[in-house]
Design an enzyme around this catalytic site. Structure first.
Site, PDB file in Angstrom:
ATOM      1  CG  ASN A  13       5.879  -2.017   1.031  1.00 20.27           C
ATOM      2  OD1 ASN A  13       6.927  -1.663   0.478  1.00 20.27           O
ATOM      3  ND2 ASN A  13       5.755  -2.106   2.344  1.00 20.27           N
ATOM      4  CD1 TRP A  14       6.641  -4.147  -5.239  1.00 20.81           C
ATOM      5  CD2 TRP A  14       8.420  -3.661  -6.511  1.00 20.81           C
ATOM      6  NE1 TRP A  14       6.214  -4.093  -6.541  1.00 20.81           N
ATOM      7  CE2 TRP A  14       7.297  -3.795  -7.335  1.00 20.81           C
ATOM      8  CE3 TRP A  14       9.650  -3.344  -7.088  1.00 20.81           C
ATOM      9  CZ2 TRP A  14       7.365  -3.633  -8.729  1.00 20.81           C
ATOM     10  CZ3 TRP A  14       9.731  -3.180  -8.466  1.00 20.81           C
ATOM     11  CH2 TRP A  14       8.591  -3.330  -9.281  1.00 20.81           C
ATOM     12  CE  LYS A  15       6.733  -5.713   3.335  1.00 22.84           C
ATOM     13  NZ  LYS A  15       6.414  -6.209   4.666  1.00 22.84           N
ATOM     14  CG  HIS A  98       5.442  -0.128   6.266  1.00 27.56           C
ATOM     15  ND1 HIS A  98       6.004  -1.115   7.036  1.00 27.56           N
ATOM     16  CD2 HIS A  98       4.626  -0.752   5.375  1.00 27.56           C
ATOM     17  CE1 HIS A  98       5.541  -2.299   6.622  1.00 27.56           C
ATOM     18  NE2 HIS A  98       4.705  -2.096   5.619  1.00 27.56           N
ATOM     19  CD  GLU A 100       8.190  -4.213   7.081  1.00 26.52           C
ATOM     20  OE1 GLU A 100       8.631  -3.663   6.052  1.00 26.52           O
ATOM     21  OE2 GLU A 100       7.492  -5.249   7.047  1.00 26.52           O
ATOM     22  CD  GLU A 170       0.420  -2.175   5.909  1.00 27.32           C
ATOM     23  OE1 GLU A 170       0.280  -2.907   4.936  1.00 27.32           O
ATOM     24  OE2 GLU A 170       1.510  -1.706   6.244  1.00 27.32           O
ATOM     25  N   GLY A 176       3.567  -9.867   6.941  1.00 26.61           N
ATOM     26  CA  GLY A 176       4.630 -10.819   6.619  1.00 26.61           C
ATOM     27  C   GLY A 176       4.594 -12.083   7.472  1.00 26.61           C
ATOM     28  CB  SER A 216      -0.809 -12.059   5.522  1.00 23.90           C
ATOM     29  OG  SER A 216       0.411 -12.059   6.253  1.00 23.90           O
ATOM     30  N   GLY A 237       2.256  -6.669   0.530  1.00 20.98           N
ATOM     31  CA  GLY A 237       3.710  -6.826   0.576  1.00 20.98           C
ATOM     32  C   GLY A 237       4.158  -7.992  -0.280  1.00 20.98           C
ATOM     33  N   GLY A 238       4.400  -9.127   0.364  1.00 20.34           N
ATOM     34  CA  GLY A 238       4.983 -10.296  -0.304  1.00 20.34           C
ATOM     35  C   GLY A 238       4.320 -10.681  -1.618  1.00 20.34           C
TER      36      GLY A 238
HETATM   37  C1  PEP Z   1       3.233  -4.549   3.965  1.00 25.30           C
HETATM   38  O1  PEP Z   1       4.436  -4.574   3.853  1.00 25.30           O
HETATM   39  O2  PEP Z   1       2.682  -3.449   3.992  1.00 25.30           O
HETATM   40  C2  PEP Z   1       2.483  -5.805   4.035  1.00 25.30           C
HETATM   41  C3  PEP Z   1       1.218  -5.748   4.245  1.00 25.30           C
HETATM   42  O3  PEP Z   1       3.206  -6.985   3.867  1.00 25.30           O
HETATM   43  P1  PEP Z   1       2.611  -8.463   3.650  1.00 25.30           P
HETATM   44  O4  PEP Z   1       1.501  -8.357   2.633  1.00 25.30           O
HETATM   45  O5  PEP Z   1       3.752  -9.261   3.160  1.00 25.30           O
HETATM   46  O6  PEP Z   1       2.074  -8.916   4.964  1.00 25.30           O
END
Ligand code: PEP
Length: 259
Positions: A13-15, A98, A100, A170, A176, A216, A237-238
């Site tokens: 997920n590049w957000k 998601h 967010e 999640e 994040g 994470s 994500g990151g």
């Molecule tokens: C996400 O955005 O779905 C996520 C899990 O982010 P991160 O891996 O950065 O915690």
């Protein structure tokens, strides 16, 4: 169906990150270094990059996903994008609900359900995200929250559609933040999710659903997470923005190899 029969899925997920050039560069690096992965792979760039990324990934096994969609097919819905429009630019996956989007954009279990229905209508593979906040976990409400989110999203589906969806667990407190759920915490939540899916659909149908862990995920924790019996992949994500890290996550070491 045991875990061995559910093909793992690693989705990035590049957000709201990367411009056109950086996005093209990232998928070229993935495309060129993906070797016989034991997992299905998807990337979910921002809407503005979907067509270019789909073009870069044409003919490769890497699937392209969007981070959201709107449930109507077309019309006067300024700023929105439909499942059919996504599929028209080469998307075959979509994230729905998601945390967010729930936190900043008013997504509810009802809107998640409508979006899910529209994704299935257009043959997109939906990844439905669920998870509790830290406050809810500390208040012993994790199971209640997960059950409410799952039932709210999935109750309109027929058991025959269960195999078409993916669920991502999640925990909001792990997204994040650098804090990952321990493999045991994640497994516990995944098993609860599978039992809820068994109650909503059927025990057999629940065994066909892939349940991803997100929060994470990194190269140094993916192997232990993937060793758990009900963790069928990861939503990243990151670390999905860094080709070397994401490739290591995609090429996780299965328990058989680590033992
Ligand atoms: C996400 O955005 O779905 C996520 C899990 O982010 P991160 O891996 O950065 O915690």
């Amino acid at each position: 169906m045991t875990k061995a029969l559910r093909r793992p899925l690693i989705a990035g997920n590049w957000k709201m990150n990367l411009d056109l050039q950086a996005g093209r560069g990232l998928v070229r690096a993935l495309r060129e270094n993906l070797s016989d992965a034991a997992a299905d792979v998807a990337v979910c760039p921002p809407f503005t990059l979907l067509a270019a990324v789909a073009e870069e990934l044409k003919g490769t096994p890497i699937r392209v996903g969007a981070q959201d969609l709107f449930w109507e097919k077309s019309g006067a819905y300024t700023g929105e994008i439909s499942a059919e429009q996504l599929s028209g630019v080469g998307c075959s996956v979509v994230l729905i609900g998601h945390s967010e989007r729930r936190r900043y954009f008013g997504e509810t279990n009802e809107t998640v359900a409508r979006k899910l229905e529209s994704a299935l209508r257009a043959n997109l593979m939906p990844i439905v995200c669920v998870g509790e906040t830290l406050e809810e976990r500390e208040g012993q409400k994790t199971y209640r929250v997960l059950e409410t989110q799952l039932r709210g999203a999935l109750s309109g589906l027929a058991p025959t559609e269960a195999g078409k969806i993916v669920v991502a667990y999640e925990p909001v407190w792990a997204i994040g933040t650098g804090k990952t759920a321990t493999p045991a915490q994640a497994q516990d939540a995944h098993l609860f999710i599978r039992k809820t899916l068994a109650a909503v659909f059927s025990p057999e149908a629940s065994l066909a659903v892939r349940i991803l862990y997100g929060g994470s995920v990194k190269p140094d924790n993916i192997d232990a997470l993937m060793a758990q019996p009900d963790i069928d992949g990861a939503l990243v994500g990151g670390e999905s923005l860094k080709p070397v890290s994401f490739l290591r996550i995609i090429h996780f070491q299965s328990p058989a190899k680590t033992n």
